[in-house]
Design an enzyme around this catalytic site. Structure first.
Site, mmCIF file in Angstrom:
data_model
loop_
_atom_site.group_PDB
_atom_site.id
_atom_site.type_symbol
_atom_site.label_atom_id
_atom_site.label_comp_id
_atom_site.label_asym_id
_atom_site.label_seq_id
_atom_site.Cartn_x
_atom_site.Cartn_y
_atom_site.Cartn_z
ATOM 1 N N GLY A 77 0.807 -1.216 0.000
ATOM 2 C CA GLY A 77 0.000 0.000 0.000
ATOM 3 C C GLY A 77 0.840 1.266 0.000
ATOM 4 N N THR A 78 1.894 1.267 0.784
ATOM 5 C CA THR A 78 2.718 2.473 0.888
ATOM 6 C C THR A 78 3.324 2.818 -0.468
ATOM 7 O OG1 THR A 78 3.186 2.020 3.205
ATOM 8 C CG2 THR A 78 4.734 3.464 2.061
ATOM 9 N N ASN A 193 -9.034 3.716 7.866
ATOM 10 C CA ASN A 193 -8.415 2.679 8.691
ATOM 11 C C ASN A 193 -8.749 2.826 10.173
ATOM 12 O OD1 ASN A 193 -6.847 5.006 8.002
ATOM 13 N ND2 ASN A 193 -5.126 4.179 9.141
ATOM 14 N N GLN A 221 -7.778 -0.489 2.995
ATOM 15 C CA GLN A 221 -8.595 -1.105 4.048
ATOM 16 C C GLN A 221 -9.859 -1.755 3.489
ATOM 17 O OE1 GLN A 221 -8.098 -1.691 7.218
ATOM 18 N NE2 GLN A 221 -6.111 -0.682 7.330
ATOM 19 N N SER A 241 -3.311 -3.375 -0.804
ATOM 20 C CA SER A 241 -2.180 -3.980 -0.088
ATOM 21 C C SER A 241 -2.557 -5.408 0.300
ATOM 22 C CB SER A 241 -1.896 -3.160 1.169
ATOM 23 O OG SER A 241 -1.013 -3.864 2.010
ATOM 24 N N GLY A 242 -1.730 -6.385 -0.121
ATOM 25 C CA GLY A 242 -2.084 -7.794 0.057
ATOM 26 C C GLY A 242 -2.213 -8.254 1.498
ATOM 27 N N HIS A 243 -1.353 -7.730 2.397
ATOM 28 C CA HIS A 243 -1.370 -8.315 3.752
ATOM 29 C C HIS A 243 -2.617 -7.933 4.535
ATOM 30 C CE1 HIS A 243 -0.014 -4.910 6.461
ATOM 31 N NE2 HIS A 243 0.323 -4.403 5.288
ATOM 32 N N THR A 279 12.391 -6.776 -10.912
ATOM 33 C CA THR A 279 11.959 -8.112 -11.326
ATOM 34 C C THR A 279 10.643 -8.463 -10.632
ATOM 35 O OG1 THR A 279 14.252 -8.734 -11.601
ATOM 36 C CG2 THR A 279 12.659 -10.545 -11.442
ATOM 37 N N CYS A 367 1.189 3.309 16.750
ATOM 38 C CA CYS A 367 1.302 3.619 18.173
ATOM 39 C C CYS A 367 2.415 2.793 18.769
ATOM 40 C CB CYS A 367 -0.032 3.291 18.846
ATOM 41 S SG CYS A 367 0.069 2.822 20.553
HETATM 42 N N1 PLP Z 1 -3.243 2.999 3.384
HETATM 43 C C1 PLP Z 1 -4.046 2.629 4.408
HETATM 44 C C2 PLP Z 1 -5.432 3.184 4.500
HETATM 45 C C3 PLP Z 1 -3.581 1.719 5.363
HETATM 46 O O1 PLP Z 1 -4.383 1.364 6.373
HETATM 47 C C4 PLP Z 1 -2.264 1.212 5.246
HETATM 48 C C5 PLP Z 1 -1.716 0.277 6.259
HETATM 49 O O2 PLP Z 1 -2.204 0.155 7.345
HETATM 50 C C6 PLP Z 1 -1.469 1.624 4.143
HETATM 51 C C7 PLP Z 1 -2.001 2.522 3.240
HETATM 52 C C8 PLP Z 1 -0.077 1.102 3.950
HETATM 53 O O3 PLP Z 1 -0.101 -0.209 3.447
HETATM 54 P P1 PLP Z 1 1.181 -1.179 3.563
HETATM 55 O O4 PLP Z 1 1.240 -1.664 4.962
HETATM 56 O O5 PLP Z 1 0.930 -2.284 2.593
HETATM 57 O O6 PLP Z 1 2.375 -0.382 3.161
#
Ligand code: PLP
Length: 431
Positions: A77-78, A193, A221, A241-243, A279, A367
């Protein structure tokens, strides 16, 4: 409630991360150990890997209401948020300045409750390129103020000084946007989130497009929890974001329509349409496709049960602790997301106390013990810092049983009681 239920650790922090299912691990394995070739290699094993990658791309796109060509695999996600915000902003800024000159003051509109991956990417554009970042306010339930969004977009409208033909930004499928607004991008989240509120993305896209401005949606989310129809909503870019839905950490995607201009943030071998070099992780792409598909299927079958158990949990907490307040929209929220504030108490102390009682939850924001900052979303919703610091978030993907709801409510009642007692019996100077 069975004896076992009471003894087990109850994990209510699914919005932070999810376990990886056996199915996903098994689906990944062949592409780690046997069919491990680089999908760009010209030999047969490479071609096999390329075929698997494109099947994963097609599956992921179908589950998000997008097209296979929209999918750019990333590390999560980041990274997806960084590529969308910085990449689209940089590309459109160049086009804008080519057309209108250097005196144009570009801006980015984000909501006041964005994740730091979006908010700090926008701030980075301000620091390095002087882009103005406008944060659109939200109401006390975290709904984006649509009138403010419309007003800010109107402020960015410019008189077209072109040669009569409409210059458009970006090429590819879908009609491109006219370059008639100094706003580079609107970036908003689909579901928050911290408080779970769901935003009206189709409406936001309609308003932004009426001003010629592309829309990026952080759906991190929401993916796997509620249906996502990227193309139907006419969204330009969307992060997942997969996790958050059952892959190993470090996997994600940005879905980006061909019409949307973007400058790559990573330079290199030109993989993923030249927009995300590196890759490709074939096993990771398989994991994303399988996990999202499984989550969507599960969601379809258990959405109602999940939302009902969330509502029972919120009611039970409000019943046992009169100081508790639900945060976010009580109905238009993620189905497995319950969040509260407990004015007068410390959210951090509550977390620790509940953890000791076998209930793992979260304050809803990054936190670290001893550095408990007030959650930014709650501040933006108008809560004072002390109340915002009393926040608690409980998130789950499987409907809670009535026994589990009772257990959580009882633990909260006991925790609140013992923390109030400890607070009152502490010497005034120690409070
Ligand atoms: N965006 C939102 C709304 C999130 O809640 C999060 C992670 O908690 C992220 C982005 C970041 O995702 P990642 O952990 O895959 O970098």
């Amino acid at each position: 409630m069975s004896g076992n239920e009471a003894a087990d650790e109850l994990y209510l922090d699914a919005a932070s991360t999810e376990p990886v299912s056996r199915d996903v691990i098994e689906a990944m394995m062949p592409f780690l150990t046997e069919a491990y070739a680089n999908p760009l290699s010209v030999h047969q094993p490479g071609k096999t890997a390329a075929r698997v990658l494109s099947a994963a791309r097609a599956s992921l796109a179908a589950d998000l209401g997008a097209r296979p060509d929209d999918v750019i695999f990333t590390s999560g996600g980041t990274e997806s948020d960084n590529l969308a915000v910085k990449g689209i902003a940089m590309a459109r800024m160049r086009m804008l300045r080519d057309r209108y000159g250097e005196s144009v003051k570009p801006r980015i509109l984000i909501s006041a409750i964005e994740h730091p991956a979006v908010a700090q990417s926008a701030d980075w554009m301000e620091r390095w390129f002087g882009v103005e970042v406008v944060r659109i306010r939200v109401d006390e339930q975290a709904h984006i103020d649509m009138a403010a969004l419309e007003r800010e977009l109107a402020q960015g409208d410019m008189t077209d000084i072109g040669n009569g033909e409409h210059e458009t930004a970006g090429q590819g499928s879908g009609s491109a946007l006219a370059l008639t607004n100094r706003t580079l991008l609107v970036s908003v989240m689909l579901a928050n989130n911290e408080v779970g509120t769901i935003e009206p993305i189709d409406e936001i896209a309609r308003i932004a497009h009426a001003h010629g401005v592309p829309v990026h949606v952080d759906a991190v989310q929401a993916a796997g929890q509620i249906p996502i129809r990227m193309r139907d909503w006419d969204v330009d870019a969307l992060s997942i974001s997969g996790h958050k839905f059952g892959t190993p950490k470090g996997l994600g995607a940005l879905l980006l329509r061909g019409r949307t201009p973007v400058e790559p943030v990573l330079s290199g071998g030109g993989q993923e349409r030249g927009l995300r070099s590196g890759t490709q992780n074939v096993a990771g792409a398989v994991a994303l496709a399988i996990a999202l598909h499984e989550s969507n299927e599960r969601m379809a079958g258990r959405y109602r049960a999940l939302a009902e158990s969330r509502d029972r949990l919120m009611d039970a907490v409000l019943r046992v602790e009169p100081r508790a307040q639900v945060t976010g929209d009580p109905k238009r929220r993620l189905p497995g997301h319950a969040s509260f504030v407990f004015p007068g108490l410390s959210g951090e102390a509550l977390l620790v106390d509940l953890d000791a009682r076998g209930i793992a939850c979260s304050s809803g924001s990054a936190c670290a013990l001893g550095r408990h900052e007030a959650p930014a979303t709650l501040l933006a919703m108008g809560f004072t810092a002390p109340v915002a610091k009393s926040a608690l978030r409980m998130t789950f993907r499987t409907p809670l049983t009535p026994g589990q709801v009772n257990r959580v409510a009882a633990a909260i009642e006991e925790s609140c009681h013992s923390l109030t007692h400890a607070h009152l019996s502490a010497p005034a100077g120690a409070r």
